[in-house]
Design an enzyme around this catalytic site. Structure first.
Site, PDB file in Angstrom:
ATOM      1  N   SER A  17       0.861  -1.167   0.060  1.00  0.00           N
ATOM      2  CA  SER A  17      -0.129  -0.037  -0.023  1.00  0.00           C
ATOM      3  C   SER A  17       0.980   1.337   0.047  1.00  0.00           C
ATOM      4  CB  SER A  17      -0.941   0.065   1.127  1.00  0.00           C
ATOM      5  OG  SER A  17      -1.676   1.445   1.421  1.00  0.00           O
ATOM      6  N   LYS A  68     -14.179  -3.009   1.601  1.00  0.00           N
ATOM      7  CA  LYS A  68     -14.955  -1.911   1.432  1.00  0.00           C
ATOM      8  C   LYS A  68     -16.382  -2.110   1.731  1.00  0.00           C
ATOM      9  CE  LYS A  68     -11.621   0.161  -1.590  1.00  0.00           C
ATOM     10  NZ  LYS A  68     -11.564   0.813  -2.922  1.00  0.00           N
ATOM     11  N   ASN A  89     -14.724   3.467   1.882  1.00  0.00           N
ATOM     12  CA  ASN A  89     -13.193   3.529   1.911  1.00  0.00           C
ATOM     13  C   ASN A  89     -12.751   4.397   3.024  1.00  0.00           C
ATOM     14  OD1 ASN A  89     -13.708   6.181   0.926  1.00  0.00           O
ATOM     15  ND2 ASN A  89     -11.825   5.863  -0.687  1.00  0.00           N
ATOM     16  N   ASP A 105     -13.772   7.324  -3.183  1.00  0.00           N
ATOM     17  CA  ASP A 105     -13.066   6.788  -4.512  1.00  0.00           C
ATOM     18  C   ASP A 105     -13.536   7.410  -6.022  1.00  0.00           C
ATOM     19  OD1 ASP A 105     -11.714   4.681  -3.461  1.00  0.00           O
ATOM     20  OD2 ASP A 105     -13.017   3.237  -3.384  1.00  0.00           O
ATOM     21  N   TYR A 220      -3.354   0.135 -10.417  1.00  0.00           N
ATOM     22  CA  TYR A 220      -2.066   0.721 -10.718  1.00  0.00           C
ATOM     23  C   TYR A 220      -0.833  -0.292 -10.263  1.00  0.00           C
ATOM     24  CZ  TYR A 220      -1.729   1.655  -5.564  1.00  0.00           C
ATOM     25  OH  TYR A 220      -1.861   1.329  -4.442  1.00  0.00           O
TER      26      TYR A 220
END
Ligand code: ATR
Length: 279
Positions: A17, A68, A89, A105, A220
């Site tokens: 993370s 979530k 989130n 988000d 990503y």
């Protein structure tokens, strides 16, 4: 003397993370005294982990995959956008001791698309890949930008159709299969499937990207994702991954917690230049 407030991100797995680094950069930039760490919390420990985090004085939490939807269930109250997305989130300790669930988000995605990358959504045709929790969280903020049409496509077509019906009051939203889009063209294709996480690609027909069309992967990594590479190979004007969205959703969470908005551009640039140097 000012005290140091504590925040964290829960997820499973969580070791890669970037959130602790992003929040540390925000804190330095805005001169806020906070700590923020990443904790590996599997779904079956989640309820106990949030209760003990807040009991020990924690002020706010981020929740990521696969927590979530659970966070949505656990929050004592929900913001309007979290209610809609059925996913949370960001958790915030309220003055009365209750926990508010929010979802930043969608706002993060729209900010990255429209502000950072100048991608116009008004009157555009958007193709959304996937009909899981990640898609659910972004439909409403995308529709607020008045696209001409949003087409949701999913391997399990029933889920795409159900999701399109659920949000149909927000505008022209249509759910279908990958086969149904083979003669269609889109200005923006957003990958909200979990395919990138395993290096896979949804079964996309060729020729579905309009001239000057763009691709955006919510996922990503340090290297371009499979979908970002698909976009580049199909002449996308821009083919982007979700690093900018990650920073923007974090900035919104930071704002909710600290009531001060960090400047995101320089942090996105920094993270981008750092990952270019990773072999
Ligand atoms: P999340 O909360 O990240 O959205 P999810 O709810 O499990 O995770 O949803 C994952 C989504 O990715 C689903 O839409 C899934 O398609 P199915 O509903 O048909 O399973 C989609 N997905 C995952 N791997 C995929 C792949 N290789 N190709 C196409 N779609 C994929």
């Amino acid at each position: 003397m000012t005290t140091t407030d504590h925040y964290a991100v829960f997820g499973h797995p969580i070791n890669h993370s970037k959130s602790p680094r992003i929040h540390q950069l925000f804190a330095e930039q805005t001169q806020q005294k906070i700590t923020y760490d990443a904790q590996d919390v599997p779904a079956d420990h989640f309820e106990q982990a949030i209760r003990s985090f807040f009991k020990q004085g924690g002020k706010g939490l981020n929740c990521t995959v696969p927590l979530k939807e659970l966070a949505w269930q656990q929050a004592d109250s929900l913001s309007q956008r979290a209610k809609f997305s059925k996913a949370v989130n960001t958790l915030v300790l309220q003055e009365d001791g209750s926990i508010l669930g929010d979802n930043t988000d969608g706002l993060g995605l729209v900010a990255d698309l429209t502000i950072n990358h100048s991608i116009a959504l008004l009157n555009s045709r958007i193709l959304l890949l996937g009909a899981g929790g990640a898609s659910r969280g972004i439909i409403s903020p995308l529709m607020e930008k008045s696209p001409k049409q949003l087409v949701i496509v999913n391997r399990t077509v029933d889920k795409a159709i159900t999701l399109s019906h659920e949000f149909s009051q927000l505008g022209d939203i249509y759910g279908c299969s990958y086969d149904d889009i083979k003669n269609d063209q889109f200005d923006l294709i957003i990958n909200a499937t979990s395919a990138s996480l395993s290096g896979e690609l949804p079964p996309l027909p060729d020729n579905i990207l309009a001239q000057k069309g763009c691709c955006y992967d919510l996922a990503y990594g340090n290297k371009p994702t499979t979908f970002v590479n698909w976009g580049l190979a199909h002449n996308a004007e821009k083919s982007l991954d979700g690093l900018g969205m990650l920073v923007e959703q974090a900035a919104e969470a930071f704002y909710i917690w600290r009531k001060i908005r960090p400047e995101t551009r320089q942090i996105i640039d920094l993270l981008n230049s750092e990952r270019k140097n990773i072999k």
